[in-house]
Design a protein around this motif. Structure first.
Motif, PDB file in Angstrom:
ATOM      1  N   PHE A   1       0.827  -1.209   0.000  1.00 33.96           N
ATOM      2  CA  PHE A   1       0.000   0.000   0.000  1.00 33.96           C
ATOM      3  C   PHE A   1       0.864   1.264   0.000  1.00 33.96           C
ATOM      4  O   PHE A   1       0.638   2.194  -0.782  1.00 33.96           O
ATOM      5  N   VAL A   2       1.871   1.280   0.854  1.00 30.83           N
ATOM      6  CA  VAL A   2       2.733   2.462   0.969  1.00 30.83           C
ATOM      7  C   VAL A   2       3.545   2.676  -0.311  1.00 30.83           C
ATOM      8  O   VAL A   2       3.631   3.796  -0.828  1.00 30.83           O
ATOM      9  N   VAL A   3       4.125   1.596  -0.835  1.00 32.35           N
ATOM     10  CA  VAL A   3       4.947   1.728  -2.049  1.00 32.35           C
ATOM     11  C   VAL A   3       4.113   2.222  -3.227  1.00 32.35           C
ATOM     12  O   VAL A   3       4.538   3.120  -3.976  1.00 32.35           O
ATOM     13  N   CYS A   4       2.936   1.661  -3.422  1.00 34.09           N
ATOM     14  CA  CYS A   4       2.090   2.065  -4.554  1.00 34.09           C
ATOM     15  C   CYS A   4       1.568   3.489  -4.385  1.00 34.09           C
ATOM     16  O   CYS A   4       1.365   4.195  -5.380  1.00 34.09           O
ATOM     17  N   ASN A   5       1.358   3.926  -3.144  1.00 29.32           N
ATOM     18  CA  ASN A   5       0.950   5.313  -2.926  1.00 29.32           C
ATOM     19  C   ASN A   5       2.080   6.284  -3.263  1.00 29.32           C
ATOM     20  O   ASN A   5       1.835   7.431  -3.628  1.00 29.32           O
TER      21      ASN A   5
ATOM     22  N   ILE B   1       4.074   5.769  -5.724  1.00 25.08           N
ATOM     23  CA  ILE B   1       4.045   5.825  -7.188  1.00 25.08           C
ATOM     24  C   ILE B   1       2.947   6.768  -7.658  1.00 25.08           C
ATOM     25  O   ILE B   1       3.147   7.600  -8.550  1.00 25.08           O
ATOM     26  N   GLU B   2       1.756   6.631  -7.070  1.00 26.75           N
ATOM     27  CA  GLU B   2       0.618   7.479  -7.431  1.00 26.75           C
ATOM     28  C   GLU B   2      -0.335   7.535  -6.245  1.00 26.75           C
ATOM     29  O   GLU B   2      -0.590   6.520  -5.602  1.00 26.75           O
ATOM     30  N   HIS B   3      -0.850   8.739  -5.931  1.00 19.26           N
ATOM     31  CA  HIS B   3      -1.761   8.889  -4.804  1.00 19.26           C
ATOM     32  C   HIS B   3      -2.945   7.932  -4.933  1.00 19.26           C
ATOM     33  O   HIS B   3      -3.577   7.843  -5.992  1.00 19.26           O
ATOM     34  N   GLU B   4      -3.258   7.220  -3.837  1.00 22.44           N
ATOM     35  CA  GLU B   4      -4.386   6.306  -3.703  1.00 22.44           C
ATOM     36  C   GLU B   4      -4.287   5.072  -4.596  1.00 22.44           C
ATOM     37  O   GLU B   4      -5.220   4.270  -4.640  1.00 22.44           O
ATOM     38  N   ALA B   5      -3.192   4.897  -5.336  1.00 21.98           N
ATOM     39  CA  ALA B   5      -3.025   3.670  -6.124  1.00 21.98           C
ATOM     40  C   ALA B   5      -2.846   2.460  -5.212  1.00 21.98           C
ATOM     41  O   ALA B   5      -3.093   1.319  -5.629  1.00 21.98           O
ATOM     42  N   GLY B   6      -2.445   2.705  -3.969  1.00 19.97           N
ATOM     43  CA  GLY B   6      -2.280   1.607  -3.017  1.00 19.97           C
ATOM     44  C   GLY B   6      -3.576   0.870  -2.742  1.00 19.97           C
ATOM     45  O   GLY B   6      -3.575  -0.342  -2.507  1.00 19.97           O
ATOM     46  N   LEU B   7      -4.709   1.593  -2.777  1.00 17.47           N
ATOM     47  CA  LEU B   7      -6.000   0.946  -2.551  1.00 17.47           C
ATOM     48  C   LEU B   7      -6.282  -0.079  -3.646  1.00 17.47           C
ATOM     49  O   LEU B   7      -6.793  -1.174  -3.388  1.00 17.47           O
ATOM     50  N   LEU B   8      -5.961   0.284  -4.882  1.00 11.14           N
ATOM     51  CA  LEU B   8      -6.147  -0.654  -5.986  1.00 11.14           C
ATOM     52  C   LEU B   8      -5.223  -1.857  -5.818  1.00 11.14           C
ATOM     53  O   LEU B   8      -5.640  -3.011  -6.016  1.00 11.14           O
TER      54      LEU B   8
END
Length: 619
Positions: A234-238, A240-247
């Motif tokens: 979640f943290v790493v993907c966020n 990369i892009e805001h809120e992408a961690g949820l996906l």
């Protein structure tokens, strides 16, 4: 330090306490949690989460939402889509676009928000949220297909709505910084980042699915490793892009759920418990963090917007999305009404309210109060009406507790027939088609398959059955079945025939694994089988004020054994070796007794025995 500890304790007490009250009263748990947090925060000022946790509050809530979405993803099996896949696909694609458009239009034209803020808020409104939908479905009994569609839509659209808001925000931010930027220049890098997040989520699921079955992670570390992986992803993907961690975490959960990783079954009770704690905690924290000034922006136009959201935006989205689908119209209308919003809506609105204000959009401050108004309105409207609407549209499932019987033999078939005649939902399960022959002939509902097979969970809807009786000839297998289903049905609702006559198994089967032993005598498979061959039968007796339990015992043979009480509301209470429920007027008693009735001499002897026994009692 003390303030934070007090807030954590209060959040736990209010959150779990609200869910307990909801269980006792039947009220929507989400409504009670919102009310508890609002009373403890802005109304009474008992505690202020923002003051207690400061800058840590936002990441705490974000990680909590991520874990909830991951847990929800683990409950999504693609085999569920064989009846509802077309509808879910439509709602996840066409429905998202239509919901975004209609939501933004209503926010701009009715609520009066400036266009950039309206478009961003319209994207957030796509979210329905598993944190509210799943508890509502758990408390109400809705048929399998509409319930499955709502669950899938809630979990899939949660990250989708967040990403819609991110796309809208990034577009308006880039346009404000570079007025000549094209849509492709703005969206292409963002879409690539989102796709990368999805790929990372799938890769993380593959890594877990490869490592856990091969013993590379010891059993006691599996849950910590899984949770750490989810949070790290979640943290790493966020980044990369805001809120992408949820996906990413949603993709990871759904992927793991469909990779048949058997070692994940052992963590199911833990992940369900952690989800309940997180939902309770986040709802209490967010509602307690609300400020009176956030509500000062609300006016009559926002009231009209809320009505439009309930009666125009959602119905139009569902009806247009499902045109030409196989979903019946009564189910479409039910789906058009049920769309409660929850944690993700509030969390994302609070995040973008600050960012929009920094970009110079004054309406950004409105989002916090408006998002809470949407959450409260939809939860109250849908939470208190879901049962009524389900009955009205005939999508209500069977609310009477059902009985699941494992093992087909003369005794269980007789019991199943007796309960079936009393209109109790009953299902007889056995892996032998031959042993089920008699049940088929008698018209008893049955399932041919192995109850412990993971595929059975997806081929068979077990939700109507709140009580399980395992009564095969194999005592160890009965224990295994009871232990497997104890965490789903409840340890106090799984029963098996006792250990009498099973001395070889007595030391091999710990009581902690066994189900409750049926009959006060603890009869085993051998005992009931022998009596069944001798002609023993099940009898049902209705108690009244004039004809009580003692009168019933007088009427039955002295050797008869009472098995269970069927309450007027459909609840079943079994007589076991450790518990004896209290019979009362209106109950139906199911007993297992010899074919002959008691003779007059037996009745006289029993009355004399009772009298002498009472005289022997000390004063």
């Amino acid at each position: 330090m003390e303030e934070q500890a007090i807030v954590i304790a209060m959040v736990g007490i209010l959150g779990i306490g609200s869910q307990w009250i909801a269980w006792r009263t039947g009220w929507p748990a989400i409504v009670l949690m919102l009310a508890a947090g609002f009373l403890a925060g802005p109304v009474l000022g008992v505690f202020d989460p923002e003051h207690a946790f400061g800058e840590l509050l936002e990441p705490m809530v974000a990680i909590g939402v991520a874990l909830i979405l991951f847990e929800g993803g683990l409950s999504l099996d693609f085999r569920e889509l064989r009846h509802s896949g077309d509808a879910v696909w439509r709602l996840a694609t066409i429905g998202v676009l239509l919901g975004w458009f209609f939501g933004a239009l209503a926010a701009h034209e009715i609520a009066g928000l400036v266009l950039p803020v309206a478009v961003l808020f319209g994207g957030i409104l796509v979210v329905t949220g598993p944190t509210v939908v799943i508890p509502l479905l758990r408390q109400s009994s809705v048929q399998q297909r509409p319930a499955s569609i709502l669950k899938w839509e809630a979990i899939v659209n949660d990250p989708t709505g967040a990403l819609c808001a991110v796309i809208a925000y990034e577009y308006f931010r880039k346009v404000a910084e570079s007025p000549g930027a094209t849509v492709t220049e703005v969206l292409l890098p963002m879409l690539l980042a989102i796709a990368l997040a999805g790929v990372l989520g799938f890769v993380a699921a593959l890594a877990i699915a490869w490592a856990f079955p091969r013993g590379t992670v010891p059993e006691y570390l599996k849950v910590p490793v899984l949770l750490t992986t989810v949070i790290g992803l979640f943290v790493v993907c966020n980044l990369i892009e805001h809120e992408a961690g949820l996906l990413a975490v949603t993709v990871m959960g759904v992927a793991l759920a469909n990779m048949n990783v058997s070692s994940l079954r052992s963590i199911h009770p833990f992940k369900e418990n952690i989800a309940i704690l997180l939902v309770a905690g986040i709802f209490i924290i967010l509602s307690a963090s609300l400020k009176w000034e956030d509500l000062a922006y609300l006016n009559w136009r926002f009231g009209l917007f809320l009505l439009a959201l309930l009666f125009l935006v959602r119905p139009l989205t569902i009806i247009l999305s499902l045109l030409g689908s196989s979903v019946p119209w009564n189910e479409r209308l039910f789906l058009a009404w049920i769309a409660p919003r929850g944690i993700v809506l509030v969390a994302i609105s609070g995040l973008f309210a600050l960012r929009l204000s920094e970009l110079g959009f004054d309406d950004g401050n409105v989002l916090i109060g408006l998002s809470f108004a949407v959450v409260v309105t939809t939860i109250v409207a849908h939470g208190f009406t879901i049962d009524f609407v389900a009955r009205l549209l005939k999508v209500k499932g069977n609310t009477q507790p059902g009985l699941l019987i494992v093992g087909s033999n003369p005794w269980t078939i007789s019991l199943a027939q007796q309960m079936h005649e009393l209109k109790v939902p009953v299902l007889l399960v056995d892996s032998s088609w031959q042993r089920l022959a008699s049940a088929r002939q008698k018209g008893i509902p049955f399932y041919h398959g192995e109850i412990l097979n993971e595929a059975t969970e997806h081929n068979l809807d077990l939700s109507p059955y709140q009580v399980l009786v395992a009564a095969t000839e194999n005592e160890a297998y009965n224990t295994l079945v009871c232990n497997e289903f104890a965490h789903e049905i409840g340890r106090d609702s799984v029963y098996q025939l006792g250990e009498a006559g099973a001395e070889d198994d007595r030391h091999a089967l710990p009581d902690a694994l066994r189900g409750r032993a049926l009959f006060e005598s603890g009869w085993g498979v051998t005992e009931v089988g022998e009596r069944q061959m001798q002609g023993w039968v099940f009898r049902k007796t209705k108690l009244s004020e004039e004809f009580d339990f003692e009168a019933m015992q007088e009427k039955l043979p002295s050797s008869a054994h009472t098995l269970l009480i069927l309450r007027q509301g459909g609840q079943m209470r079994f007589f076991t070796h450790a518990a004896r429920p209290e019979p009362r007027a209106g109950d139906t008693i199911i007993s297992f007794s010899p074919p002959q009735t008691r003779t007059a001499e037996e009745k006289a002897a029993k009355r004399a025995g009772k009298k002498s026994g009472s005289e022997a009692q000390p004063a």
